[in-house]
Design a protein around this motif. Structure first.
Motif, short mmCIF file in Angstrom:
data_model
loop_
_atom_site.label_atom_id
_atom_site.label_comp_id
_atom_site.label_asym_id
_atom_site.label_seq_id
_atom_site.Cartn_x
_atom_site.Cartn_y
_atom_site.Cartn_z
N PHE A 304 -20.37 8.17 2.07
CA PHE A 304 -19.34 7.76 1.31
C PHE A 304 -18.21 8.89 0.78
O PHE A 304 -17.09 8.17 0.55
CB PHE A 304 -19.81 6.92 0.09
N THR A 305 -18.56 9.95 0.97
CA THR A 305 -17.31 10.98 0.94
C THR A 305 -16.41 10.73 2.02
O THR A 305 -15.07 10.87 1.76
CB THR A 305 -17.86 12.45 0.84
N LEU A 306 -17.02 10.62 3.12
CA LEU A 306 -16.15 10.37 4.53
C LEU A 306 -15.58 9.09 4.35
O LEU A 306 -14.45 8.98 4.74
CB LEU A 306 -17.17 10.32 5.58
N VAL A 307 -16.28 7.94 3.80
CA VAL A 307 -15.38 6.53 3.91
C VAL A 307 -14.36 6.76 2.76
O VAL A 307 -13.04 6.32 3.07
CB VAL A 307 -16.50 5.50 3.05
N GLY A 308 -14.40 7.52 1.72
CA GLY A 308 -13.23 7.60 0.83
C GLY A 308 -12.25 8.60 1.51
O GLY A 308 -10.89 8.18 1.27
N LEU A 309 -12.52 9.46 2.35
CA LEU A 309 -11.57 10.55 2.94
C LEU A 309 -10.74 9.49 3.84
O LEU A 309 -9.41 9.63 3.96
CB LEU A 309 -11.86 11.48 3.55
N LEU A 310 -11.60 8.35 4.47
CA LEU A 310 -10.59 7.61 5.35
C LEU A 310 -9.78 6.59 4.87
O LEU A 310 -8.82 6.08 5.16
CB LEU A 310 -11.56 6.98 6.36
N LEU A 311 -10.31 6.19 3.40
CA LEU A 311 -9.54 5.15 2.61
C LEU A 311 -8.28 5.53 1.68
O LEU A 311 -7.38 4.86 1.59
CB LEU A 311 -10.60 4.14 1.89
N VAL A 312 -8.34 6.86 1.32
CA VAL A 312 -7.53 7.36 0.33
C VAL A 312 -5.98 7.32 0.47
O VAL A 312 -5.37 6.93 -0.24
CB VAL A 312 -8.19 8.55 -0.23
N ASP A 313 -5.73 7.52 1.79
CA ASP A 313 -4.31 7.55 2.15
C ASP A 313 -4.21 5.97 2.93
O ASP A 313 -2.88 5.90 3.16
CB ASP A 313 -4.17 8.71 3.35
N ARG A 314 -4.94 5.26 3.05
CA ARG A 314 -4.62 3.75 3.40
C ARG A 314 -4.44 2.84 2.37
O ARG A 314 -3.54 2.05 2.25
CB ARG A 314 -5.60 3.38 4.35
N ARG A 317 -4.77 5.93 -4.20
CA ARG A 317 -5.78 6.42 -4.84
C ARG A 317 -6.16 5.67 -6.09
O ARG A 317 -7.45 5.50 -6.25
CB ARG A 317 -5.07 7.76 -5.66
N ARG A 318 -5.38 4.80 -6.69
CA ARG A 318 -5.71 3.89 -7.69
C ARG A 318 -6.63 2.98 -7.59
O ARG A 318 -7.60 2.63 -8.14
CB ARG A 318 -4.39 3.55 -8.45
N PRO A 319 -6.37 1.98 -6.58
CA PRO A 319 -7.43 1.16 -6.21
C PRO A 319 -8.77 1.82 -5.74
O PRO A 319 -9.66 1.10 -6.49
CB PRO A 319 -6.65 0.23 -4.83
N LEU A 320 -8.84 2.77 -4.69
CA LEU A 320 -9.98 3.56 -4.55
C LEU A 320 -10.63 3.78 -5.70
O LEU A 320 -12.08 3.58 -6.04
CB LEU A 320 -9.60 4.44 -3.61
N LEU A 321 -10.21 4.52 -6.61
CA LEU A 321 -10.78 5.18 -7.84
C LEU A 321 -11.12 3.96 -8.79
O LEU A 321 -12.49 4.01 -9.26
CB LEU A 321 -9.67 6.12 -8.57
N LEU A 322 -10.56 3.10 -8.99
CA LEU A 322 -10.62 2.16 -10.00
C LEU A 322 -11.88 1.12 -9.52
O LEU A 322 -12.74 0.79 -10.20
CB LEU A 322 -9.65 1.21 -10.43
N VAL A 323 -11.87 0.72 -8.06
CA VAL A 323 -12.85 -0.07 -7.72
C VAL A 323 -14.16 0.74 -7.65
O VAL A 323 -15.20 0.21 -7.99
CB VAL A 323 -12.45 -0.51 -6.31
N LEU A 437 -2.82 6.69 -14.75
CA LEU A 437 -2.96 7.18 -13.65
C LEU A 437 -1.83 6.62 -12.64
O LEU A 437 -1.90 5.47 -12.32
CB LEU A 437 -4.23 7.21 -12.81
N PRO A 438 -0.78 7.48 -12.21
CA PRO A 438 0.23 6.70 -11.31
C PRO A 438 -0.47 6.59 -9.93
O PRO A 438 -1.30 7.65 -9.60
CB PRO A 438 1.47 7.72 -11.47
N GLU A 439 0.28 5.89 -9.08
CA GLU A 439 -0.27 5.92 -7.62
C GLU A 439 0.66 6.91 -7.05
O GLU A 439 1.97 7.15 -7.22
CB GLU A 439 0.20 4.66 -6.85
N THR A 440 -0.35 7.92 -6.35
CA THR A 440 0.50 9.14 -5.88
C THR A 440 0.61 9.06 -4.14
O THR A 440 1.04 9.88 -3.46
CB THR A 440 -0.30 10.48 -5.94
#
Length: 458
Positions: A304-314, A317-323, A437-440
């Protein structure tokens, strides 16, 4: 200590040279993960051999973190004085010495001393490895190459759980600790073929050497442009003091960096990383079953670290972190409820392991990844090193406090109370990050800085 020239003759394409250098340097991340994770299994056998109370078990775990805090404090100074590559070489030697001494430790005092030594190496590596990779990577590949370090940390934790399981039947805790000496030696010898950071060379006025390194890692056509950019960045950062970092306009970013690091720790991830087998044996698991279950937790961490890396730029940051943080809180509530209403016998033990794996998956894909990423994106380039240190010290300081209190809190608050306490911290963190947290994603560092400065004015 002497090393080979800082500008080895180019033999590969720039992309291959940089990727190879990043992988070798990121062995420091692998050791970071292995040495923090391996104690979870080894402690089951160290405790009876040295007749350790719960307090002293916590001290054994926490001694590594005391060393890490010292390493974080001194690592940057050492890297600035000696260079990134030489610092990594020294760190690999310290990793090797710590692994050997801990494996041979005849008593508790020696074991604690070796853990302090390993912690110092971990703290230094946590600064030096990503800094080195970031400074040799071309801008368009910096994110993916720096992320190799995070993958290596997760992989090191998984390897520590696997070695713990394979050696559990023999109770061979000395081998569990000593095996870390293998990747540390590989790292040491691998570093001889790598270039020094061109940024460090520019900062020391060694322009010709920096030019030669840049020719190797970015290609001849980009050398002068990169050299000009580096010279400007070095000049800007050298003029920055902590007084500049603490100006009112910077405070929202500082608070956010501290807040992300605090949430990362206060949801209790290292209670699970360091003590999962101990907690599971308290729930009625046998030692081998408890360690095997921790392997599943380690697999979830890596995947899931790999999953996060694949999703974070898609998805951002905010949706991934908050969900993900919402999933962490739900898992903690479920774990606490399980302890409160069942005796964990029969199939309930399997449910507990499933919830722990779910927790680790949600954490790894979100706040586990975002802590490092957010702290690298919210500060102006010239202030990033000094400003980011606030989040780093928050991370290691809370890590130390939690590691010293997990088993005692387990008894004082009951298991349900402890996991629900972590869930409350997670809810507070969710509220804070949702609000501040702003979206970066897709924004330049200057645009992120402008958003945070606007908040400071309000």
């Amino acid at each position: 200590m002497t090393t080979t020239s800082s500008v080895p003759a180019p033999a590969r394409s720039p992309a291959a040279a940089v990727t190879g250098a990043a992988v070798v340097a990121a062995l420091g991340g692998l050791l970071f993960g292995y040495d923090t994770g391996v104690i979870s299994a080894a402690l089951l056998y160290i405790a009876p051999q040295f007749a350790l109370s719960e307090l002293w078990q916590q001290v054994v775990v926490a001694s590594l973190l005391v060393g890490a805090i010292v390493g974080v404090g001194l690592g940057g100074i050492i890297a600035d004085a000696l260079g990134r590559r030489r610092t990594l070489s020294i760190t690999s030697i310290v990793f090797t010495a710590g692994a050997v001494i801990s494996a041979l430790a005849p008593d508790l005092a020696t074991l604690l001393g070796s853990r302090l030594l390993l912690g110092f190496a971990i703290g230094t590596a946590s600064l030096s490895v990503p800094a080195y990779i970031a400074e040799i990577a071309p801008p368009e590949k910096r994110g993916s190459l720096v992320s190799i370090n995070q993958i290596m940390i997760s992989s090191g934790i998984l390897l520590s759980y696997v070695s713990g399981f394979l050696l559990a039947e023999a109770g061979a805790w000395r081998w569990m600790l000593g095996l870390a000496g293998i990747p540390s030696l590989l790292m040491f010898f691998g570093l001889f073929g790598l270039p020094e950071s061109p940024r460090w060379l520019v900062a020391r006025g060694r322009i010709d050497e920096a030019r030669a390194v840049l020719r190797r890692i970015v290609g001849a056509d980009r050398v002068e442009a990169e050299l000009s950019t580096l010279s400007g960045a070095v000049t800007a950062e050298d003029s920055v003091t902590y007084r500049d970092v603490l100006k009112p306009a910077m405070r929202p970013a500082i608070y956010l960096g501290i807040g992300v690091a605090a949430v990362n720790q206060l949801v209790g991830v290292n209670a699970i990383t360091y003590y999962a087998p101990t907690l599971l044996t308290k729930a009625g698991f046998g030692a081998s079953a408890a360690i095997l279950s921790s392997v599943g937790i380690g697999v979830a961490n890596v995947v899931f670290t790999l999953v996060g890396l694949l999703l974070v730029d898609r998805i951002g940051r905010r949706p991934l972190l908050l969900v993900g943080l919402g999933g962490v809180v739900a898992s903690l509530v479920g774990i606490g409820l399980l302890y409160a209403v069942t005796d964990l016998s029969g199939g309930w033990g399997v449910v507990l392991v499933a919830l722990l794996i779910t927790y680790e998956a949600m954490f790894s894909a979100s706040i586990g990844l975002a802590m490092w990423l957010i702290n690298s994106e919210i500060f102006p380039t010239a202030l990033r090193g000094k400003a980011g240190s606030f989040g780093m010290f928050t991370h290691w300081g809370l890590n130390l406090i939690i590691s010293l209190t997990v088993l005692s809190a387990f008894e004082a608050f009951t298991p349900s109370g402890l996991f629900w306490l972590y869930a409350v911290f997670g809810l507070i963190g969710f509220w804070y990050l949702k609000k501040y947290l702003p979206e970066t994603r897709g924004r330049t560092l200057e645009e992120v800085e402008a958003v945070l400065r606007a908040r400071a004015r309000r």
